[in-house]
Design a protein around this motif. Structure first.
Motif, PDB file in Angstrom:
ATOM      1  N   THR A   1     -49.571  61.872  89.024  1.00  0.00           N
ATOM      2  CA  THR A   1     -50.168  62.217  87.725  1.00  0.00           C
ATOM      3  C   THR A   1     -49.609  61.424  86.547  1.00  0.00           C
ATOM      4  O   THR A   1     -50.385  60.976  85.687  1.00  0.00           O
ATOM      5  CB  THR A   1     -50.015  63.728  87.465  1.00  0.00           C
ATOM      6  N   PRO A   2     -48.282  61.209  86.453  1.00  0.00           N
ATOM      7  CA  PRO A   2     -47.765  60.420  85.320  1.00  0.00           C
ATOM      8  C   PRO A   2     -48.325  59.002  85.277  1.00  0.00           C
ATOM      9  O   PRO A   2     -48.628  58.478  84.198  1.00  0.00           O
ATOM     10  CB  PRO A   2     -46.246  60.414  85.553  1.00  0.00           C
ATOM     11  N   VAL A   3     -48.469  58.396  86.449  1.00  0.00           N
ATOM     12  CA  VAL A   3     -49.039  57.043  86.508  1.00  0.00           C
ATOM     13  C   VAL A   3     -50.508  57.088  86.096  1.00  0.00           C
ATOM     14  O   VAL A   3     -50.981  56.254  85.312  1.00  0.00           O
ATOM     15  CB  VAL A   3     -48.896  56.440  87.923  1.00  0.00           C
ATOM     16  N   TYR A   4     -51.228  58.060  86.629  1.00  0.00           N
ATOM     17  CA  TYR A   4     -52.645  58.207  86.280  1.00  0.00           C
ATOM     18  C   TYR A   4     -52.829  58.370  84.774  1.00  0.00           C
ATOM     19  O   TYR A   4     -53.675  57.696  84.163  1.00  0.00           O
ATOM     20  CB  TYR A   4     -53.238  59.408  87.008  1.00  0.00           C
ATOM     21  N   ASN A   5     -52.048  59.250  84.160  1.00  0.00           N
ATOM     22  CA  ASN A   5     -52.174  59.493  82.727  1.00  0.00           C
ATOM     23  C   ASN A   5     -51.872  58.243  81.913  1.00  0.00           C
ATOM     24  O   ASN A   5     -52.446  58.023  80.847  1.00  0.00           O
ATOM     25  CB  ASN A   5     -51.241  60.630  82.298  1.00  0.00           C
ATOM     26  N   ALA A   6     -50.972  57.414  82.444  1.00  0.00           N
ATOM     27  CA  ALA A   6     -50.580  56.207  81.714  1.00  0.00           C
ATOM     28  C   ALA A   6     -51.629  55.100  81.789  1.00  0.00           C
ATOM     29  O   ALA A   6     -51.768  54.314  80.837  1.00  0.00           O
ATOM     30  CB  ALA A   6     -49.250  55.690  82.253  1.00  0.00           C
ATOM     31  N   ILE A   7     -52.393  55.043  82.890  1.00  0.00           N
ATOM     32  CA  ILE A   7     -53.293  53.887  83.072  1.00  0.00           C
ATOM     33  C   ILE A   7     -54.782  54.231  83.101  1.00  0.00           C
ATOM     34  O   ILE A   7     -55.630  53.341  83.154  1.00  0.00           O
ATOM     35  CB  ILE A   7     -52.922  53.105  84.353  1.00  0.00           C
ATOM     36  N   LYS A   8     -55.123  55.520  83.053  1.00  0.00           N
ATOM     37  CA  LYS A   8     -56.511  55.926  83.257  1.00  0.00           C
ATOM     38  C   LYS A   8     -57.479  55.314  82.243  1.00  0.00           C
ATOM     39  O   LYS A   8     -58.642  55.050  82.554  1.00  0.00           O
ATOM     40  CB  LYS A   8     -56.632  57.444  83.223  1.00  0.00           C
ATOM     41  N   ASP A   9     -57.028  55.082  81.003  1.00  0.00           N
ATOM     42  CA  ASP A   9     -57.915  54.564  79.960  1.00  0.00           C
ATOM     43  C   ASP A   9     -57.764  53.063  79.734  1.00  0.00           C
ATOM     44  O   ASP A   9     -58.422  52.497  78.851  1.00  0.00           O
ATOM     45  CB  ASP A   9     -57.651  55.303  78.641  1.00  0.00           C
ATOM     46  N   LEU A  10     -56.892  52.419  80.510  1.00  0.00           N
ATOM     47  CA  LEU A  10     -56.686  50.987  80.346  1.00  0.00           C
ATOM     48  C   LEU A  10     -57.859  50.203  80.926  1.00  0.00           C
ATOM     49  O   LEU A  10     -58.412  50.556  81.965  1.00  0.00           O
ATOM     50  CB  LEU A  10     -55.387  50.546  81.031  1.00  0.00           C
ATOM     51  N   LYS A  11     -58.203  49.133  80.248  1.00  0.00           N
ATOM     52  CA  LYS A  11     -59.249  48.240  80.748  1.00  0.00           C
ATOM     53  C   LYS A  11     -58.591  47.078  81.484  1.00  0.00           C
ATOM     54  O   LYS A  11     -57.369  46.888  81.432  1.00  0.00           O
ATOM     55  CB  LYS A  11     -60.083  47.719  79.578  1.00  0.00           C
ATOM     56  N   LYS A  12     -59.397  46.303  82.167  1.00  0.00           N
ATOM     57  CA  LYS A  12     -58.890  45.138  82.894  1.00  0.00           C
ATOM     58  C   LYS A  12     -58.131  44.224  81.935  1.00  0.00           C
ATOM     59  O   LYS A  12     -58.618  43.893  80.852  1.00  0.00           O
ATOM     60  CB  LYS A  12     -60.047  44.386  83.531  1.00  0.00           C
ATOM     61  N   GLY A  13     -56.912  43.855  82.315  1.00  0.00           N
ATOM     62  CA  GLY A  13     -56.096  42.968  81.493  1.00  0.00           C
ATOM     63  C   GLY A  13     -55.162  43.693  80.542  1.00  0.00           C
ATOM     64  O   GLY A  13     -54.351  43.053  79.868  1.00  0.00           O
ATOM     65  N   GLN A  14     -55.250  45.025  80.480  1.00  0.00           N
ATOM     66  CA  GLN A  14     -54.386  45.778  79.574  1.00  0.00           C
ATOM     67  C   GLN A  14     -53.176  46.341  80.332  1.00  0.00           C
ATOM     68  O   GLN A  14     -53.179  46.453  81.554  1.00  0.00           O
ATOM     69  CB  GLN A  14     -55.165  46.917  78.925  1.00  0.00           C
ATOM     70  N   TYR A  15     -52.147  46.723  79.562  1.00  0.00           N
ATOM     71  CA  TYR A  15     -50.906  47.228  80.141  1.00  0.00           C
ATOM     72  C   TYR A  15     -50.415  48.426  79.331  1.00  0.00           C
ATOM     73  O   TYR A  15     -50.873  48.667  78.212  1.00  0.00           O
ATOM     74  CB  TYR A  15     -49.832  46.137  80.160  1.00  0.00           C
ATOM     75  N   THR A  16     -49.473  49.171  79.911  1.00  0.00           N
ATOM     76  CA  THR A  16     -48.933  50.334  79.215  1.00  0.00           C
ATOM     77  C   THR A  16     -48.011  49.869  78.089  1.00  0.00           C
ATOM     78  O   THR A  16     -47.106  49.068  78.309  1.00  0.00           O
ATOM     79  CB  THR A  16     -48.144  51.236  80.184  1.00  0.00           C
ATOM     80  N   ALA A  17     -48.242  50.394  76.900  1.00  0.00           N
ATOM     81  CA  ALA A  17     -47.489  49.954  75.724  1.00  0.00           C
ATOM     82  C   ALA A  17     -46.113  50.593  75.628  1.00  0.00           C
ATOM     83  O   ALA A  17     -45.266  50.145  74.846  1.00  0.00           O
ATOM     84  CB  ALA A  17     -48.289  50.253  74.452  1.00  0.00           C
ATOM     85  N   THR A  18     -45.885  51.650  76.398  1.00  0.00           N
ATOM     86  CA  THR A  18     -44.567  52.295  76.444  1.00  0.00           C
ATOM     87  C   THR A  18     -44.156  52.462  77.903  1.00  0.00           C
ATOM     88  O   THR A  18     -45.015  52.629  78.782  1.00  0.00           O
ATOM     89  CB  THR A  18     -44.587  53.681  75.763  1.00  0.00           C
ATOM     90  N   PRO A  19     -42.848  52.422  78.199  1.00  0.00           N
ATOM     91  CA  PRO A  19     -42.390  52.555  79.587  1.00  0.00           C
ATOM     92  C   PRO A  19     -42.737  53.925  80.166  1.00  0.00           C
ATOM     93  O   PRO A  19     -42.739  54.930  79.461  1.00  0.00           O
ATOM     94  CB  PRO A  19     -40.869  52.379  79.473  1.00  0.00           C
ATOM     95  N   VAL A  20     -43.027  53.936  81.452  1.00  0.00           N
ATOM     96  CA  VAL A  20     -43.325  55.176  82.165  1.00  0.00           C
ATOM     97  C   VAL A  20     -42.128  55.498  83.049  1.00  0.00           C
ATOM     98  O   VAL A  20     -41.747  54.705  83.915  1.00  0.00           O
ATOM     99  CB  VAL A  20     -44.592  55.038  83.036  1.00  0.00           C
ATOM    100  N   GLN A  21     -41.516  56.665  82.827  1.00  0.00           N
ATOM    101  CA  GLN A  21     -40.334  57.026  83.609  1.00  0.00           C
ATOM    102  C   GLN A  21     -40.732  57.550  84.976  1.00  0.00           C
ATOM    103  O   GLN A  21     -41.601  58.402  85.107  1.00  0.00           O
ATOM    104  CB  GLN A  21     -39.484  58.068  82.889  1.00  0.00           C
ATOM    105  N   GLY A  22     -40.074  57.021  85.998  1.00  0.00           N
ATOM    106  CA  GLY A  22     -40.317  57.473  87.356  1.00  0.00           C
ATOM    107  C   GLY A  22     -39.178  58.347  87.837  1.00  0.00           C
ATOM    108  O   GLY A  22     -38.496  58.985  87.038  1.00  0.00           O
ATOM    109  N   ASN A  23     -38.928  58.344  89.145  1.00  0.00           N
ATOM    110  CA  ASN A  23     -37.831  59.139  89.697  1.00  0.00           C
ATOM    111  C   ASN A  23     -36.492  58.527  89.305  1.00  0.00           C
ATOM    112  O   ASN A  23     -36.301  57.324  89.376  1.00  0.00           O
ATOM    113  CB  ASN A  23     -37.935  59.206  91.222  1.00  0.00           C
ATOM    114  N   GLY A  24     -35.572  59.371  88.874  1.00  0.00           N
ATOM    115  CA  GLY A  24     -34.264  58.869  88.480  1.00  0.00           C
ATOM    116  C   GLY A  24     -34.350  58.032  87.221  1.00  0.00           C
ATOM    117  O   GLY A  24     -35.167  58.282  86.333  1.00  0.00           O
ATOM    118  N   ASN A  25     -33.524  57.019  87.159  1.00  0.00           N
ATOM    119  CA  ASN A  25     -33.503  56.145  85.983  1.00  0.00           C
ATOM    120  C   ASN A  25     -34.321  54.886  86.223  1.00  0.00           C
ATOM    121  O   ASN A  25     -33.853  53.757  85.980  1.00  0.00           O
ATOM    122  CB  ASN A  25     -32.047  55.782  85.631  1.00  0.00           C
TER     123      ASN A  25
END
Length: 288
Positions: free
Chosen positions: A216-240
Protein backbone atom coordinates in the motif's frame (compact mmCIF):
# COMPACT_ATOMS: atom_id res chain seq x y z
CA UNK A 1 21.21 -35.62 1.08
CA UNK A 2 24.86 -34.82 1.78
CA UNK A 3 24.12 -31.16 2.37
CA UNK A 4 21.28 -32.11 4.71
CA UNK A 5 23.51 -34.35 6.80
CA UNK A 6 26.26 -31.73 7.03
CA UNK A 7 23.68 -29.19 8.14
CA UNK A 8 22.42 -31.62 10.73
CA UNK A 9 25.90 -32.10 12.14
CA UNK A 10 26.20 -28.36 12.57
CA UNK A 11 22.72 -28.16 14.02
CA UNK A 12 23.23 -30.80 16.65
CA UNK A 13 26.71 -29.54 17.42
CA UNK A 14 25.24 -26.16 18.33
CA UNK A 15 22.49 -27.61 20.51
CA UNK A 16 22.88 -26.94 24.22
CA UNK A 17 22.78 -29.58 26.93
CA UNK A 18 19.93 -28.06 28.92
CA UNK A 19 17.04 -30.41 29.56
CA UNK A 20 14.30 -30.15 26.95
CA UNK A 21 10.89 -28.86 27.97
CA UNK A 22 7.58 -29.47 26.21
CA UNK A 23 6.58 -26.46 24.15
CA UNK A 24 3.30 -27.80 22.80
CA UNK A 25 1.44 -31.13 22.55
CA UNK A 26 -0.26 -32.08 19.27
CA UNK A 27 -2.78 -34.91 19.60
CA UNK A 28 -0.64 -36.34 22.38
CA UNK A 29 2.67 -35.89 20.54
CA UNK A 30 5.06 -33.60 22.38
CA UNK A 31 7.17 -30.96 20.63
CA UNK A 32 9.97 -30.03 22.99
CA UNK A 33 12.22 -27.00 23.27
CA UNK A 34 15.19 -28.94 21.88
CA UNK A 35 13.50 -29.22 18.48
CA UNK A 36 12.87 -25.47 18.41
CA UNK A 37 16.44 -24.76 19.58
CA UNK A 38 17.82 -26.98 16.80
CA UNK A 39 15.83 -25.16 14.13
CA UNK A 40 16.84 -21.74 15.47
CA UNK A 41 20.51 -22.69 15.55
CA UNK A 42 20.38 -24.04 12.00
CA UNK A 43 18.67 -20.95 10.60
CA UNK A 44 21.09 -18.57 12.33
CA UNK A 45 24.04 -20.61 11.06
CA UNK A 46 22.80 -20.87 7.46
CA UNK A 47 21.91 -17.17 7.28
CA UNK A 48 25.35 -16.21 8.60
CA UNK A 49 23.67 -14.38 11.48
CA UNK A 50 21.38 -12.38 9.18
CA UNK A 51 18.53 -14.13 10.98
CA UNK A 52 18.62 -13.61 14.72
CA UNK A 53 17.04 -15.62 17.52
CA UNK A 54 13.78 -13.95 18.57
CA UNK A 55 10.39 -14.71 20.08
CA UNK A 56 8.78 -14.22 16.65
CA UNK A 57 11.21 -16.64 15.01
CA UNK A 58 10.56 -19.25 17.68
CA UNK A 59 6.81 -18.87 17.25
CA UNK A 60 7.09 -19.32 13.47
CA UNK A 61 9.26 -22.40 13.93
CA UNK A 62 6.87 -23.84 16.52
CA UNK A 63 3.94 -23.30 14.13
CA UNK A 64 5.82 -25.12 11.38
CA UNK A 65 6.60 -28.01 13.71
CA UNK A 66 2.93 -28.25 14.67
CA UNK A 67 1.91 -28.43 11.00
CA UNK A 68 4.63 -30.99 10.33
CA UNK A 69 3.46 -33.12 13.25
CA UNK A 70 -0.16 -33.02 12.04
CA UNK A 71 0.91 -34.12 8.55
CA UNK A 72 3.02 -36.98 9.91
CA UNK A 73 0.16 -38.17 12.10
CA UNK A 74 -2.29 -38.05 9.20
CA UNK A 75 0.16 -39.88 6.92
CA UNK A 76 0.64 -42.69 9.43
CA UNK A 77 -3.09 -42.92 9.96
CA UNK A 78 -3.38 -43.66 6.23
CA UNK A 79 -0.46 -46.13 6.45
CA UNK A 80 1.57 -44.11 3.98
CA UNK A 81 4.68 -45.03 5.96
CA UNK A 82 4.12 -48.56 4.58
CA UNK A 83 3.40 -47.43 1.03
CA UNK A 84 5.71 -49.15 -1.53
CA UNK A 85 6.62 -45.87 -3.25
CA UNK A 86 7.55 -44.23 0.06
CA UNK A 87 9.62 -47.24 1.12
CA UNK A 88 11.37 -47.31 -2.27
CA UNK A 89 12.29 -43.62 -2.05
CA UNK A 90 13.52 -44.15 1.50
CA UNK A 91 15.64 -47.12 0.44
CA UNK A 92 17.21 -45.13 -2.40
CA UNK A 93 18.00 -42.22 -0.09
CA UNK A 94 19.56 -44.55 2.48
CA UNK A 95 21.73 -46.19 -0.19
CA UNK A 96 22.91 -42.78 -1.36
CA UNK A 97 23.72 -41.70 2.21
CA UNK A 98 25.83 -44.83 2.68
CA UNK A 99 27.57 -44.33 -0.67
CA UNK A 100 28.57 -40.81 0.38
CA UNK A 101 29.55 -41.92 3.85
CA UNK A 102 27.02 -39.63 5.49
CA UNK A 103 25.77 -42.48 7.66
CA UNK A 104 29.11 -42.43 9.52
CA UNK A 105 28.93 -38.73 10.40
CA UNK A 106 27.85 -37.23 13.73
CA UNK A 107 24.14 -36.56 14.01
CA UNK A 108 23.18 -38.98 11.23
CA UNK A 109 20.67 -40.90 13.34
CA UNK A 110 18.77 -37.76 14.30
CA UNK A 111 18.94 -36.33 10.78
CA UNK A 112 17.78 -39.59 9.25
CA UNK A 113 14.72 -39.55 11.49
CA UNK A 114 13.96 -36.00 10.36
CA UNK A 115 14.46 -36.95 6.73
CA UNK A 116 12.08 -39.91 6.97
CA UNK A 117 9.41 -37.74 8.53
CA UNK A 118 9.89 -34.98 5.94
CA UNK A 119 9.60 -37.52 3.14
CA UNK A 120 6.44 -38.84 4.78
CA UNK A 121 4.88 -35.36 4.89
CA UNK A 122 5.63 -35.01 1.17
CA UNK A 123 3.99 -38.37 0.49
CA UNK A 124 0.92 -37.22 2.38
CA UNK A 125 0.67 -33.93 0.47
CA UNK A 126 1.01 -35.82 -2.82
CA UNK A 127 -1.80 -38.10 -1.66
CA UNK A 128 -4.02 -35.12 -0.82
CA UNK A 129 -3.37 -33.58 -4.24
CA UNK A 130 -4.08 -36.89 -5.97
CA UNK A 131 -7.37 -37.34 -4.13
CA UNK A 132 -8.42 -33.72 -4.65
CA UNK A 133 -7.59 -32.97 -8.30
CA UNK A 134 -8.17 -29.54 -9.79
CA UNK A 135 -10.95 -29.68 -12.37
CA UNK A 136 -10.66 -27.94 -15.77
CA UNK A 137 -13.82 -25.95 -15.02
CA UNK A 138 -12.24 -24.67 -11.81
CA UNK A 139 -9.27 -23.39 -13.80
CA UNK A 140 -11.57 -21.76 -16.35
CA UNK A 141 -13.58 -20.08 -13.60
CA UNK A 142 -10.40 -18.84 -11.93
CA UNK A 143 -9.19 -17.32 -15.20
CA UNK A 144 -12.53 -15.58 -15.78
CA UNK A 145 -12.41 -14.18 -12.25
CA UNK A 146 -8.92 -12.88 -12.92
CA UNK A 147 -10.05 -11.16 -16.13
CA UNK A 148 -12.86 -9.44 -14.21
CA UNK A 149 -10.51 -8.45 -11.39
CA UNK A 150 -8.00 -6.72 -13.66
CA UNK A 151 -10.48 -5.33 -16.19
CA UNK A 152 -9.87 -1.62 -16.78
CA UNK A 153 -6.79 -1.47 -14.53
CA UNK A 154 -3.22 -0.46 -15.28
CA UNK A 155 0.25 -1.80 -14.67
CA UNK A 156 3.58 -0.03 -14.38
CA UNK A 157 7.23 -0.70 -15.04
CA UNK A 158 8.94 0.74 -12.00
CA UNK A 159 12.36 2.16 -11.36
CA UNK A 160 13.65 2.10 -7.80
CA UNK A 161 16.50 3.77 -5.95
CA UNK A 162 17.10 2.33 -2.47
CA UNK A 163 19.05 4.28 0.16
CA UNK A 164 19.77 3.91 3.86
CA UNK A 165 18.72 7.44 4.85
CA UNK A 166 16.47 10.29 3.73
CA UNK A 167 19.40 12.60 3.04
CA UNK A 168 20.81 10.30 0.35
CA UNK A 169 17.34 9.77 -1.11
CA UNK A 170 16.81 13.53 -1.31
CA UNK A 171 20.18 13.91 -3.02
CA UNK A 172 19.03 11.42 -5.66
CA UNK A 173 15.75 13.34 -6.08
CA UNK A 174 17.72 16.58 -6.53
CA UNK A 175 19.70 14.93 -9.34
CA UNK A 176 16.46 13.86 -11.02
CA UNK A 177 15.14 17.41 -10.73
CA UNK A 178 18.34 18.52 -12.44
CA UNK A 179 17.20 16.43 -15.44
CA UNK A 180 19.67 13.59 -15.03
CA UNK A 181 18.36 10.26 -16.32
CA UNK A 182 16.89 7.90 -13.75
CA UNK A 183 19.28 5.10 -14.70
CA UNK A 184 22.31 7.34 -14.21
CA UNK A 185 21.11 8.47 -10.80
CA UNK A 186 20.15 4.94 -9.76
CA UNK A 187 23.60 3.58 -10.61
CA UNK A 188 25.17 6.25 -8.44
CA UNK A 189 22.87 6.22 -5.41
CA UNK A 190 21.08 2.89 -5.00
CA UNK A 191 22.39 0.35 -2.51
CA UNK A 192 20.78 -2.47 -4.48
CA UNK A 193 23.48 -4.36 -6.47
CA UNK A 194 20.97 -5.41 -9.15
CA UNK A 195 19.77 -1.80 -9.40
CA UNK A 196 23.30 -0.60 -10.03
CA UNK A 197 23.57 -3.10 -12.88
CA UNK A 198 20.23 -2.40 -14.57
CA UNK A 199 19.85 1.28 -13.76
CA UNK A 200 17.24 0.53 -11.11
CA UNK A 201 14.53 -0.34 -13.63
CA UNK A 202 12.77 -3.70 -13.43
CA UNK A 203 12.26 -5.71 -16.59
CA UNK A 204 8.65 -6.61 -15.92
CA UNK A 205 5.44 -4.76 -15.10
CA UNK A 206 3.48 -4.83 -11.85
CA UNK A 207 -0.26 -4.29 -11.55
CA UNK A 208 -1.36 -1.21 -9.62
CA UNK A 209 -4.15 -3.30 -8.17
CA UNK A 210 -1.64 -5.84 -6.86
CA UNK A 211 0.43 -3.05 -5.33
CA UNK A 212 -2.68 -1.66 -3.69
CA UNK A 213 -3.30 -5.04 -2.05
CA UNK A 214 0.25 -6.04 -1.11
CA UNK A 215 2.33 -2.85 -0.90
CA UNK A 216 0.00 0.00 0.00
CA UNK A 217 2.71 2.62 0.76
CA UNK A 218 4.28 2.05 -2.65
CA UNK A 219 0.88 2.16 -4.34
CA UNK A 220 -0.05 5.43 -2.63
CA UNK A 221 3.27 6.95 -3.66
CA UNK A 222 3.09 6.07 -7.37
CA UNK A 223 -0.59 5.62 -8.24
CA UNK A 224 -0.98 9.13 -9.72
CA UNK A 225 2.42 9.33 -11.41
CA UNK A 226 2.55 9.46 -15.18
CA UNK A 227 5.18 7.86 -17.39
CA UNK A 228 8.53 9.55 -16.75
CA UNK A 229 7.60 10.92 -13.32
CA UNK A 230 9.12 10.03 -9.94
CA UNK A 231 8.27 10.37 -6.26
CA UNK A 232 9.20 13.84 -5.03
CA UNK A 233 9.72 12.67 -1.44
CA UNK A 234 11.42 9.47 -0.16
CA UNK A 235 9.19 6.51 0.66
CA UNK A 236 10.18 4.70 3.85
CA UNK A 237 10.27 0.94 3.66
CA UNK A 238 11.12 -1.71 6.25
CA UNK A 239 13.72 -0.55 8.73
CA UNK A 240 15.90 2.35 7.71
CA UNK A 241 15.43 1.89 3.98
CA UNK A 242 14.17 4.79 1.87
CA UNK A 243 13.13 4.54 -1.77
CA UNK A 244 12.66 6.80 -4.75
CA UNK A 245 10.26 5.35 -7.33
CA UNK A 246 10.09 6.14 -11.02
CA UNK A 247 7.44 5.19 -13.57
CA UNK A 248 9.37 4.05 -16.62
CA UNK A 249 6.23 2.91 -18.43
CA UNK A 250 2.49 2.65 -17.78
CA UNK A 251 -0.15 0.73 -19.71
CA UNK A 252 -3.42 -1.18 -19.42
CA UNK A 253 -2.99 -4.59 -17.82
CA UNK A 254 -2.09 -7.26 -20.37
CA UNK A 255 -3.11 -10.72 -19.23
CA UNK A 256 -1.67 -13.92 -20.72
CA UNK A 257 -4.12 -16.21 -22.50
CA UNK A 258 -6.04 -18.81 -20.51
CA UNK A 259 -3.91 -21.55 -22.01
CA UNK A 260 -0.73 -19.83 -20.85
CA UNK A 261 -2.17 -19.31 -17.36
CA UNK A 262 -3.57 -22.82 -16.89
CA UNK A 263 -0.41 -24.35 -15.30
CA UNK A 264 -0.05 -21.41 -12.87
CA UNK A 265 -3.74 -21.36 -11.95
CA UNK A 266 -3.78 -25.14 -11.49
CA UNK A 267 -0.89 -24.92 -9.04
CA UNK A 268 -2.56 -22.08 -7.14
CA UNK A 269 -5.85 -23.93 -6.90
CA UNK A 270 -4.09 -27.13 -5.83
CA UNK A 271 -2.17 -25.22 -3.16
CA UNK A 272 -5.43 -23.70 -1.93
CA UNK A 273 -7.04 -27.14 -1.68
CA UNK A 274 -4.07 -28.46 0.30
CA UNK A 275 -4.18 -25.42 2.58
CA UNK A 276 -7.88 -26.08 3.24
CA UNK A 277 -7.07 -29.69 4.04
CA UNK A 278 -4.36 -28.68 6.51
CA UNK A 279 -6.79 -26.21 8.06
CA UNK A 280 -9.18 -29.09 8.69
CA UNK A 281 -6.39 -31.04 10.39
CA UNK A 282 -5.92 -28.09 12.75
CA UNK A 283 -9.63 -27.80 13.47
CA UNK A 284 -9.93 -31.46 14.43
CA UNK A 285 -6.67 -31.56 16.42
CA UNK A 286 -6.00 -31.22 20.12
CA UNK A 287 -3.20 -28.66 20.42
CA UNK A 288 -2.20 -27.49 23.88
Amino acid sequence: MKKQFIAAAIMFGLTGIAAAQTVVTVNGTKIDSKEVDNQVALLVQESQNQIQDSAELRKNITDRLITRTLLIQAARKQNLDKDPEYLKALSQAEAEAKRLGDDKKPGFKEEWTLFKDDLLTQAYLVSVAKNNPVKPQDVSNAYNDMVKYYNGTQEVQLGEILTRDTNTANQAIAQLKAKKSFSTVAKEYTIDPAGRDNGGIAKGFVSLKDLQESATPVYNAIKDLKKGQYTATPVQGNGNIYAVFYVNDKRNVKLPSQKEMEPILSRRLQSALIAQHIDQLYKSASIK
